[in-house]
Design a protein around this motif. Structure first.
Motif, PDB file in Angstrom:
ATOM      1  N   MET A 126       0.838  -1.176   0.000  1.00 49.37           N
ATOM      2  CA  MET A 126       0.000   0.000   0.000  1.00 49.37           C
ATOM      3  C   MET A 126       0.893   1.253   0.000  1.00 49.37           C
ATOM      4  N   LEU A 127       0.373   2.281  -0.617  1.00 48.96           N
ATOM      5  CA  LEU A 127       1.099   3.539  -0.642  1.00 48.96           C
ATOM      6  C   LEU A 127       0.985   4.222   0.715  1.00 48.96           C
ATOM      7  N   PRO A 128       2.093   4.753   1.219  1.00 45.32           N
ATOM      8  CA  PRO A 128       2.024   5.449   2.505  1.00 45.32           C
ATOM      9  C   PRO A 128       1.368   6.817   2.331  1.00 45.32           C
ATOM     10  N   CYS A 129       0.756   7.300   3.401  1.00 35.39           N
ATOM     11  CA  CYS A 129       0.105   8.607   3.392  1.00 35.39           C
ATOM     12  C   CYS A 129       1.153   9.691   3.614  1.00 35.39           C
ATOM     13  N   PHE A 130       1.301  10.578   2.639  1.00 33.42           N
ATOM     14  CA  PHE A 130       2.277  11.659   2.725  1.00 33.42           C
ATOM     15  C   PHE A 130       1.965  12.573   3.916  1.00 33.42           C
ATOM     16  N   SER A 131       0.705  12.890   4.097  1.00 30.19           N
ATOM     17  CA  SER A 131       0.290  13.768   5.190  1.00 30.19           C
ATOM     18  C   SER A 131       0.642  13.159   6.548  1.00 30.19           C
ATOM     19  N   LYS A 132       0.401  11.866   6.676  1.00 26.61           N
ATOM     20  CA  LYS A 132       0.685  11.197   7.954  1.00 26.61           C
ATOM     21  C   LYS A 132       2.190  11.120   8.207  1.00 26.61           C
ATOM     22  N   GLN A 133       2.984  10.914   7.151  1.00 26.82           N
ATOM     23  CA  GLN A 133       4.430  10.845   7.313  1.00 26.82           C
ATOM     24  C   GLN A 133       5.020  12.197   7.679  1.00 26.82           C
ATOM     25  N   VAL A 134       4.545  13.256   7.065  1.00 31.75           N
ATOM     26  CA  VAL A 134       5.120  14.579   7.271  1.00 31.75           C
ATOM     27  C   VAL A 134       4.581  15.241   8.538  1.00 31.75           C
ATOM     28  N   PHE A 135       3.251  15.237   8.680  1.00 34.04           N
ATOM     29  CA  PHE A 135       2.631  15.964   9.782  1.00 34.04           C
ATOM     30  C   PHE A 135       2.222  15.084  10.959  1.00 34.04           C
ATOM     31  N   GLY A 136       2.199  13.775  10.758  1.00 36.78           N
ATOM     32  CA  GLY A 136       1.792  12.875  11.820  1.00 36.78           C
ATOM     33  C   GLY A 136       0.287  12.822  12.037  1.00 36.78           C
ATOM     34  N   LEU A 137      -0.485  13.363  11.093  1.00 34.67           N
ATOM     35  CA  LEU A 137      -1.946  13.371  11.192  1.00 34.67           C
ATOM     36  C   LEU A 137      -2.552  12.633  10.009  1.00 34.67           C
ATOM     37  N   ASP A 138      -3.662  11.939  10.264  1.00 31.73           N
ATOM     38  CA  ASP A 138      -4.386  11.298   9.175  1.00 31.73           C
ATOM     39  C   ASP A 138      -4.961  12.360   8.251  1.00 31.73           C
ATOM     40  N   CYS A 139      -5.052  12.042   6.964  1.00 31.06           N
ATOM     41  CA  CYS A 139      -5.711  12.933   6.005  1.00 31.06           C
ATOM     42  C   CYS A 139      -7.135  12.409   5.782  1.00 31.06           C
ATOM     43  N   PRO A 140      -7.981  13.162   5.107  1.00 28.62           N
ATOM     44  CA  PRO A 140      -9.351  12.682   4.867  1.00 28.62           C
ATOM     45  C   PRO A 140      -9.405  11.392   4.050  1.00 28.62           C
ATOM     46  N   GLY A 141      -8.342  11.049   3.348  1.00 27.60           N
ATOM     47  CA  GLY A 141      -8.335   9.831   2.540  1.00 27.60           C
ATOM     48  C   GLY A 141      -7.685   8.636   3.196  1.00 27.60           C
ATOM     49  N   CYS A 142      -7.166   8.804   4.412  1.00 20.59           N
ATOM     50  CA  CYS A 142      -6.508   7.681   5.091  1.00 20.59           C
ATOM     51  C   CYS A 142      -7.503   6.548   5.331  1.00 20.59           C
ATOM     52  N   GLY A 143      -7.119   5.351   4.908  1.00 20.14           N
ATOM     53  CA  GLY A 143      -7.965   4.178   5.061  1.00 20.14           C
ATOM     54  C   GLY A 143      -8.660   3.774   3.773  1.00 20.14           C
ATOM     55  N   LEU A 144      -8.620   4.644   2.765  1.00 23.38           N
ATOM     56  CA  LEU A 144      -9.325   4.359   1.513  1.00 23.38           C
ATOM     57  C   LEU A 144      -8.758   3.132   0.809  1.00 23.38           C
ATOM     58  N   GLN A 145      -7.438   3.020   0.720  1.00 23.46           N
ATOM     59  CA  GLN A 145      -6.830   1.867   0.039  1.00 23.46           C
ATOM     60  C   GLN A 145      -7.204   0.557   0.719  1.00 23.46           C
ATOM     61  N   ARG A 146      -7.080   0.529   2.031  1.00 22.73           N
ATOM     62  CA  ARG A 146      -7.416  -0.696   2.767  1.00 22.73           C
ATOM     63  C   ARG A 146      -8.893  -1.030   2.636  1.00 22.73           C
ATOM     64  N   SER A 147      -9.727   0.008   2.610  1.00 22.13           N
ATOM     65  CA  SER A 147     -11.163  -0.195   2.465  1.00 22.13           C
ATOM     66  C   SER A 147     -11.500  -0.779   1.092  1.00 22.13           C
ATOM     67  N   ILE A 148     -10.816  -0.314   0.049  1.00 23.20           N
ATOM     68  CA  ILE A 148     -11.033  -0.856  -1.295  1.00 23.20           C
ATOM     69  C   ILE A 148     -10.653  -2.327  -1.349  1.00 23.20           C
ATOM     70  N   VAL A 149      -9.527  -2.672  -0.733  1.00 24.59           N
ATOM     71  CA  VAL A 149      -9.086  -4.076  -0.709  1.00 24.59           C
ATOM     72  C   VAL A 149     -10.130  -4.935   0.008  1.00 24.59           C
ATOM     73  N   LEU A 150     -10.633  -4.456   1.142  1.00 21.37           N
ATOM     74  CA  LEU A 150     -11.658  -5.206   1.873  1.00 21.37           C
ATOM     75  C   LEU A 150     -12.932  -5.341   1.044  1.00 21.37           C
ATOM     76  N   LEU A 151     -13.318  -4.282   0.345  1.00 21.79           N
ATOM     77  CA  LEU A 151     -14.519  -4.327  -0.488  1.00 21.79           C
ATOM     78  C   LEU A 151     -14.352  -5.333  -1.625  1.00 21.79           C
ATOM     79  N   LEU A 152     -13.175  -5.345  -2.248  1.00 21.16           N
ATOM     80  CA  LEU A 152     -12.915  -6.299  -3.334  1.00 21.16           C
ATOM     81  C   LEU A 152     -12.900  -7.743  -2.842  1.00 21.16           C
ATOM     82  N   LYS A 153     -12.562  -7.941  -1.571  1.00 17.21           N
ATOM     83  CA  LYS A 153     -12.597  -9.281  -0.979  1.00 17.21           C
ATOM     84  C   LYS A 153     -14.011  -9.682  -0.587  1.00 17.21           C
ATOM     85  N   GLY A 154     -14.960  -8.726  -0.652  1.00 18.50           N
ATOM     86  CA  GLY A 154     -16.342  -9.021  -0.302  1.00 18.50           C
ATOM     87  C   GLY A 154     -16.679  -8.768   1.148  1.00 18.50           C
ATOM     88  N   ASP A 155     -15.783  -8.165   1.874  1.00 17.79           N
ATOM     89  CA  ASP A 155     -16.002  -7.893   3.302  1.00 17.79           C
ATOM     90  C   ASP A 155     -16.567  -6.476   3.455  1.00 17.79           C
TER      91      ASP A 155
END
Length: 87
Positions: free
Chosen positions: A1-30
């Motif tokens: 998975m691609l790392p979040c630039f905002s989280k790496q630089v500022f230490g805060l989640d961005c509004p898109g954090c979790g989207l990649q993992r959520s897509i993977v879970l959705l594609l698995k049917g979960d």
């Protein structure tokens, strides 16, 4: 998975954090875990699905439906982001 630039630089989640993992879970049917990971994904999928459908089969009041789906998507993303920051 691609790392979040905002989280790496500022230490805060961005509004898109979790989207990649959520897509993977959705594609698995979960669907439940996908929703809990990133609640904005399901309305986003509905929005993009409707836009694709409307491209080939014109739907009456498409502008209203698009606005409602887009508003729901933005609301879900911002609400999730605010809850993440508050915790």
């Amino acid at each position: 998975m691609l790392p979040c630039f905002s989280k790496q630089v500022f230490g805060l989640d961005c509004p898109g954090c979790g989207l990649q993992r959520s897509i993977v879970l959705l594609l698995k049917g979960d669907f439940a875990d996908s929703f809990f990971m990133y609640p904005g994904l399901l309305p986003m999928v509905a929005l993009f699905g409707f836009l694709a459908l409307n491209r080939f089969i014109p739907v009456r009041k498409a502008g209203t439906i698009t606005s409602i789906l887009a508003g729901t998507t933005v609301f879900a993303i911002l609400t999730n982001f605010i809850i993440k920051i508050a915790n």
